[in-house]
Scaffold this motif. Sequence first.
Motif, short mmCIF file in Angstrom:
data_model
loop_
_atom_site.label_atom_id
_atom_site.label_comp_id
_atom_site.label_asym_id
_atom_site.label_seq_id
_atom_site.Cartn_x
_atom_site.Cartn_y
_atom_site.Cartn_z
N ILE A 50 2.02 12.61 2.98
CA ILE A 50 1.80 12.68 1.53
C ILE A 50 3.07 12.22 0.83
N ASP A 51 2.92 11.28 -0.10
CA ASP A 51 4.06 10.81 -0.88
C ASP A 51 4.12 11.62 -2.17
N TRP A 52 4.79 12.78 -2.10
CA TRP A 52 4.82 13.69 -3.24
C TRP A 52 5.52 13.08 -4.45
N GLU A 53 6.53 12.28 -4.21
CA GLU A 53 7.26 11.62 -5.30
C GLU A 53 6.32 10.69 -6.08
N GLN A 54 5.56 9.88 -5.36
CA GLN A 54 4.63 8.96 -5.99
C GLN A 54 3.50 9.72 -6.69
N GLU A 86 -8.31 15.03 2.92
CA GLU A 86 -7.27 14.02 3.17
C GLU A 86 -5.88 14.65 3.13
N TYR A 87 -5.64 15.50 2.13
CA TYR A 87 -4.31 16.09 1.94
C TYR A 87 -3.95 17.06 3.07
N THR A 88 -4.95 17.62 3.73
CA THR A 88 -4.64 18.51 4.85
C THR A 88 -4.59 17.75 6.17
N LEU A 89 -5.40 16.71 6.31
CA LEU A 89 -5.46 15.97 7.56
C LEU A 89 -4.33 14.95 7.71
N GLU A 116 0.79 -1.23 0.00
CA GLU A 116 0.00 0.00 0.00
C GLU A 116 0.82 1.29 0.00
N ASP A 117 2.03 1.23 0.59
CA ASP A 117 2.76 2.50 0.79
C ASP A 117 4.22 2.20 1.10
N GLN A 142 -3.23 8.72 4.57
CA GLN A 142 -4.42 9.23 3.90
C GLN A 142 -5.57 8.23 3.96
N GLN A 143 -5.24 6.97 3.78
CA GLN A 143 -6.28 5.94 3.82
C GLN A 143 -6.86 5.79 5.22
#
Length: 228
Positions: free
Chosen positions: A94-98, A141-144, A84-85, A121-122
């Motif tokens: 947050i995985d900015w690269e992915q 999700e991106y903020t939390l 998953e990650d 995020q999940q």
Amino acid sequence: MKKTSLGRRILGLIKLAFSLLAALYLFWTATLIALRYVDPPTTGVQIQRWVESKFSRVPYRKRYVFVPLSRIAPDLQHAVIAAEDGHFYHHHGIDWEQLQEVIRQSRETGQLGRGASTITQQLVKNLFFTTHRNPVRKAFEYTLAPLSELILGKQRILELYLNVIEWGPGVYGAQAAAAYHYRTTAAQLDREQSSRLAAILPSPRRWKPARMDDYSAIILQRMQQLAW
């Protein structure tokens, strides 16, 4: 006068929207702080499934037993991270690269590619929202997610995630999954069982561990590459 009145109404609505948003984030922050010490009795997704069963009139049995991370086999922990990650221990929610890779692939193909959601995020989605996709939920999700990382830390995030995610119809968490699919406990899952359980996470209510030969093999290979 009418324009002034309209402007005041719009300003009032904007203030109300910001107040509601602030109240939401205050509630989410307080909940995350509580979750550092208290195991969740239910989640947004679990409530969603219960409501869906009422509308569809399909019998619903909830299987949910929360266990500490120490009672979840390391093989399952590693298999889920590999599936998953893979960058779980290297990002801050947050995985900015992915994410950049997914955007690049979407531009090349002209189609919306697979998601780049992290385990954090999940977890946020499972705790506070539902499985229904929409841009507003994604924005939250991106903020939390970074907030969750700051408050909970990696180990508690992983512990919560492995205990609340779906692993079958009405089956939530590693302990219930181990009992439902293999008639064992989360602590006793072996490497093969763990990889197969991790393999069904993209569609846990339709896929069965016994049928996940190809994907479970890929997960085992990823685990090996990560020295697990």
